[in-house]
Design a protein around this motif. Sequence first.
Motif, PDB file in Angstrom:
ATOM      1  N   GLY A  90     -11.069   8.014  40.769  1.00  0.00           N
ATOM      2  CA  GLY A  90     -10.807   9.369  40.300  1.00  0.00           C
ATOM      3  C   GLY A  90     -10.579  10.350  41.436  1.00  0.00           C
ATOM      4  O   GLY A  90      -9.697  11.212  41.361  1.00  0.00           O
ATOM      5  N   VAL A  91     -11.358  10.224  42.506  1.00  0.00           N
ATOM      6  CA  VAL A  91     -11.168  11.081  43.680  1.00  0.00           C
ATOM      7  C   VAL A  91      -9.806  10.814  44.311  1.00  0.00           C
ATOM      8  O   VAL A  91      -9.098  11.736  44.725  1.00  0.00           O
ATOM      9  N   ASN A  92      -9.434   9.547  44.385  1.00  0.00           N
ATOM     10  CA  ASN A  92      -8.127   9.189  44.931  1.00  0.00           C
ATOM     11  C   ASN A  92      -6.992   9.782  44.109  1.00  0.00           C
ATOM     12  O   ASN A  92      -5.967  10.208  44.651  1.00  0.00           O
ATOM     13  N   ILE A  93      -7.156   9.826  42.793  1.00  0.00           N
ATOM     14  CA  ILE A  93      -6.121  10.386  41.915  1.00  0.00           C
ATOM     15  C   ILE A  93      -5.975  11.882  42.147  1.00  0.00           C
ATOM     16  O   ILE A  93      -4.866  12.413  42.202  1.00  0.00           O
ATOM     17  N   THR A  94      -7.089  12.590  42.277  1.00  0.00           N
ATOM     18  CA  THR A  94      -7.022  14.014  42.600  1.00  0.00           C
ATOM     19  C   THR A  94      -6.238  14.238  43.882  1.00  0.00           C
ATOM     20  O   THR A  94      -5.341  15.086  43.948  1.00  0.00           O
ATOM     21  N   PHE A  95      -6.577  13.469  44.903  1.00  0.00           N
ATOM     22  CA  PHE A  95      -5.907  13.603  46.198  1.00  0.00           C
ATOM     23  C   PHE A  95      -4.413  13.308  46.064  1.00  0.00           C
ATOM     24  O   PHE A  95      -3.576  14.023  46.611  1.00  0.00           O
ATOM     25  N   MET A  96      -4.072  12.256  45.347  1.00  0.00           N
ATOM     26  CA  MET A  96      -2.673  11.887  45.179  1.00  0.00           C
ATOM     27  C   MET A  96      -1.883  12.986  44.474  1.00  0.00           C
ATOM     28  O   MET A  96      -0.746  13.306  44.855  1.00  0.00           O
ATOM     29  N   LEU A  97      -2.465  13.591  43.446  1.00  0.00           N
ATOM     30  CA  LEU A  97      -1.775  14.657  42.713  1.00  0.00           C
ATOM     31  C   LEU A  97      -1.547  15.884  43.593  1.00  0.00           C
ATOM     32  O   LEU A  97      -0.493  16.521  43.523  1.00  0.00           O
ATOM     33  N   ILE A  98      -2.530  16.224  44.404  1.00  0.00           N
ATOM     34  CA  ILE A  98      -2.379  17.364  45.315  1.00  0.00           C
ATOM     35  C   ILE A  98      -1.192  17.137  46.243  1.00  0.00           C
ATOM     36  O   ILE A  98      -0.389  18.039  46.496  1.00  0.00           O
ATOM     37  N   GLN A  99      -1.066  15.919  46.736  1.00  0.00           N
ATOM     38  CA  GLN A  99       0.038  15.600  47.630  1.00  0.00           C
ATOM     39  C   GLN A  99       1.366  15.547  46.882  1.00  0.00           C
ATOM     40  O   GLN A  99       2.372  16.092  47.343  1.00  0.00           O
ATOM     41  N   MET A 100       1.387  14.904  45.746  1.00  0.00           N
ATOM     42  CA  MET A 100       2.620  14.741  44.981  1.00  0.00           C
ATOM     43  C   MET A 100       3.203  16.082  44.560  1.00  0.00           C
ATOM     44  O   MET A 100       4.430  16.294  44.600  1.00  0.00           O
ATOM     45  N   LEU A 101       2.336  16.997  44.159  1.00  0.00           N
ATOM     46  CA  LEU A 101       2.771  18.307  43.681  1.00  0.00           C
ATOM     47  C   LEU A 101       2.915  19.322  44.809  1.00  0.00           C
ATOM     48  O   LEU A 101       3.283  20.470  44.553  1.00  0.00           O
ATOM     49  N   ASP A 102       2.596  18.908  46.025  1.00  0.00           N
ATOM     50  CA  ASP A 102       2.757  19.765  47.206  1.00  0.00           C
ATOM     51  C   ASP A 102       1.967  21.068  47.050  1.00  0.00           C
ATOM     52  O   ASP A 102       2.453  22.157  47.369  1.00  0.00           O
ATOM     53  N   LEU A 103       0.746  20.947  46.553  1.00  0.00           N
ATOM     54  CA  LEU A 103      -0.028  22.130  46.192  1.00  0.00           C
ATOM     55  C   LEU A 103      -0.585  22.893  47.381  1.00  0.00           C
ATOM     56  O   LEU A 103      -1.035  24.034  47.228  1.00  0.00           O
ATOM     57  N   GLU A 104      -0.567  22.302  48.542  1.00  0.00           N
ATOM     58  CA  GLU A 104      -1.096  22.999  49.707  1.00  0.00           C
ATOM     59  C   GLU A 104      -0.033  23.832  50.408  1.00  0.00           C
ATOM     60  O   GLU A 104      -0.339  24.553  51.360  1.00  0.00           O
ATOM     61  N   ALA A 105       1.191  23.744  49.958  1.00  0.00           N
ATOM     62  CA  ALA A 105       2.274  24.541  50.539  1.00  0.00           C
ATOM     63  C   ALA A 105       2.250  25.955  49.963  1.00  0.00           C
ATOM     64  O   ALA A 105       1.804  26.180  48.831  1.00  0.00           O
ATOM     65  N   VAL A 106       2.730  26.916  50.737  1.00  0.00           N
ATOM     66  CA  VAL A 106       2.794  28.302  50.273  1.00  0.00           C
ATOM     67  C   VAL A 106       3.739  28.413  49.089  1.00  0.00           C
ATOM     68  O   VAL A 106       3.499  29.175  48.149  1.00  0.00           O
ATOM     69  N   LYS A 107       4.808  27.655  49.121  1.00  0.00           N
ATOM     70  CA  LYS A 107       5.768  27.609  48.018  1.00  0.00           C
ATOM     71  C   LYS A 107       6.118  26.149  47.773  1.00  0.00           C
ATOM     72  O   LYS A 107       5.985  25.309  48.664  1.00  0.00           O
ATOM     73  N   PRO A 108       6.560  25.799  46.564  1.00  0.00           N
ATOM     74  CA  PRO A 108       6.902  24.406  46.283  1.00  0.00           C
ATOM     75  C   PRO A 108       8.100  23.956  47.110  1.00  0.00           C
ATOM     76  O   PRO A 108       9.111  24.644  47.203  1.00  0.00           O
ATOM     77  N   ARG A 109       7.972  22.789  47.712  1.00  0.00           N
ATOM     78  CA  ARG A 109       9.045  22.260  48.552  1.00  0.00           C
ATOM     79  C   ARG A 109       9.679  21.009  47.945  1.00  0.00           C
ATOM     80  O   ARG A 109      10.575  20.418  48.544  1.00  0.00           O
ATOM     81  N   THR A 110       9.197  20.599  46.794  1.00  0.00           N
ATOM     82  CA  THR A 110       9.750  19.441  46.110  1.00  0.00           C
ATOM     83  C   THR A 110      10.106  19.828  44.689  1.00  0.00           C
ATOM     84  O   THR A 110       9.537  20.768  44.114  1.00  0.00           O
ATOM     85  N   LEU A 111      11.032  19.097  44.115  1.00  0.00           N
ATOM     86  CA  LEU A 111      11.444  19.369  42.740  1.00  0.00           C
ATOM     87  C   LEU A 111      10.296  19.127  41.772  1.00  0.00           C
ATOM     88  O   LEU A 111      10.094  19.895  40.826  1.00  0.00           O
ATOM     89  N   VAL A 112       9.530  18.071  42.006  1.00  0.00           N
ATOM     90  CA  VAL A 112       8.390  17.787  41.143  1.00  0.00           C
ATOM     91  C   VAL A 112       7.356  18.910  41.230  1.00  0.00           C
ATOM     92  O   VAL A 112       6.806  19.350  40.215  1.00  0.00           O
ATOM     93  N   GLY A 113       7.093  19.382  42.444  1.00  0.00           N
ATOM     94  CA  GLY A 113       6.147  20.475  42.621  1.00  0.00           C
ATOM     95  C   GLY A 113       6.597  21.749  41.937  1.00  0.00           C
ATOM     96  O   GLY A 113       5.809  22.451  41.300  1.00  0.00           O
ATOM     97  N   ALA A 114       7.888  22.073  42.053  1.00  0.00           N
ATOM     98  CA  ALA A 114       8.417  23.273  41.408  1.00  0.00           C
ATOM     99  C   ALA A 114       8.375  23.144  39.898  1.00  0.00           C
ATOM    100  O   ALA A 114       8.054  24.106  39.179  1.00  0.00           O
ATOM    101  N   THR A 115       8.671  21.945  39.396  1.00  0.00           N
ATOM    102  CA  THR A 115       8.647  21.718  37.953  1.00  0.00           C
ATOM    103  C   THR A 115       7.247  21.874  37.393  1.00  0.00           C
ATOM    104  O   THR A 115       7.059  22.402  36.289  1.00  0.00           O
ATOM    105  N   PHE A 116       6.246  21.432  38.147  1.00  0.00           N
ATOM    106  CA  PHE A 116       4.869  21.524  37.670  1.00  0.00           C
ATOM    107  C   PHE A 116       4.452  22.967  37.429  1.00  0.00           C
ATOM    108  O   PHE A 116       3.624  23.241  36.559  1.00  0.00           O
ATOM    109  N   LEU A 117       5.011  23.904  38.167  1.00  0.00           N
ATOM    110  CA  LEU A 117       4.591  25.299  38.035  1.00  0.00           C
ATOM    111  C   LEU A 117       4.834  25.864  36.638  1.00  0.00           C
ATOM    112  O   LEU A 117       4.104  26.737  36.189  1.00  0.00           O
TER     113      LEU A 117
END
Length: 293
Positions: A197-224
């Motif tokens: 479960g901890v690994n999944i949280t970490f993976m989602l943070i990376q996949m969605l690029d949530l640590e960036a000031v603005k979304p830099r990936t299409l998936v991250g922007a779509t999630f918003l």
Amino acid sequence: MDDREGSFVAVRRISQGLERGNTCHSTSAEVVAGSAAWLGRGLSCVCAQRRESDARPSFDLTPGQCLVSLILKFHKPCHLLLGFIHPYALPYEECLQRLQSRLDVSYDCSIPEHQEALRALWNAAFPEEELRGLISEQWKDMGWQGKDPSTDFRGGGFISLENLLFFAKNFPKTFQDLLQKQEGDRSVWEYPFAVAGVNITFMLIQMLDLEAVKPRTLVGATFLKFLAESESAFDLLYCITFKLMDHQWLSMQASYMDFNAVMKSTRHQLEQELLLEDITRLEQLPSYGLLSQ
């Protein structure tokens, strides 16, 4: 399994009963397998490493998605991208900032609220068994690496505990099914529920690029757009992802050495679903149908 630094998680299935800012973080990380070492009932692990080849998903995009991709490529202001998806940019930015503030919170065993959250997780997982202490061998039954779960939260922070609690409260049947490994033809060597479960949280943070000031990936922007509809979108996506991961695990007839491949497959499937046309709510994702309340 390979020889890179880190370690993998696994437990032997004997019966059915069973910070943000970290240097490991990158925009293209995945959970990887490393050296194996016995720790009580299982093998230890929470790690992620960057692979440049996985930096961007490759899908067939619609014209609208291509336009968003071009906006991202040339780094136009975030409000222009968000305005393309929705006429109101401010709610997106505010929701993203609130979610990012959750990512900043590390688990702190000295904070009473964090202690209570951990106890609540135990009670949700094993309602008929009294917890003898926040540091106890009992935690291994949930799939933590040792007797102190706080050491495992370093990979995902306090939000990874919140994700597990949200899962337990909103989808108790699926939560228990995965915890007890009650569905499917299980491997002799299973993934540990909690650490996965901890690994999944970490993976989602990376996949969605949530640590960036603005979304830099299409998936991250779509999630918003999902986040603007519901501030619990990340928690709900976590539940969907956990169940999808287990579904992939069973489909691939995986064992502990295959965890990396299962996570990669799960991420790819999730990215594809998030980019489907006419999806306006996370409940419309195909994998949402795997969940049972």
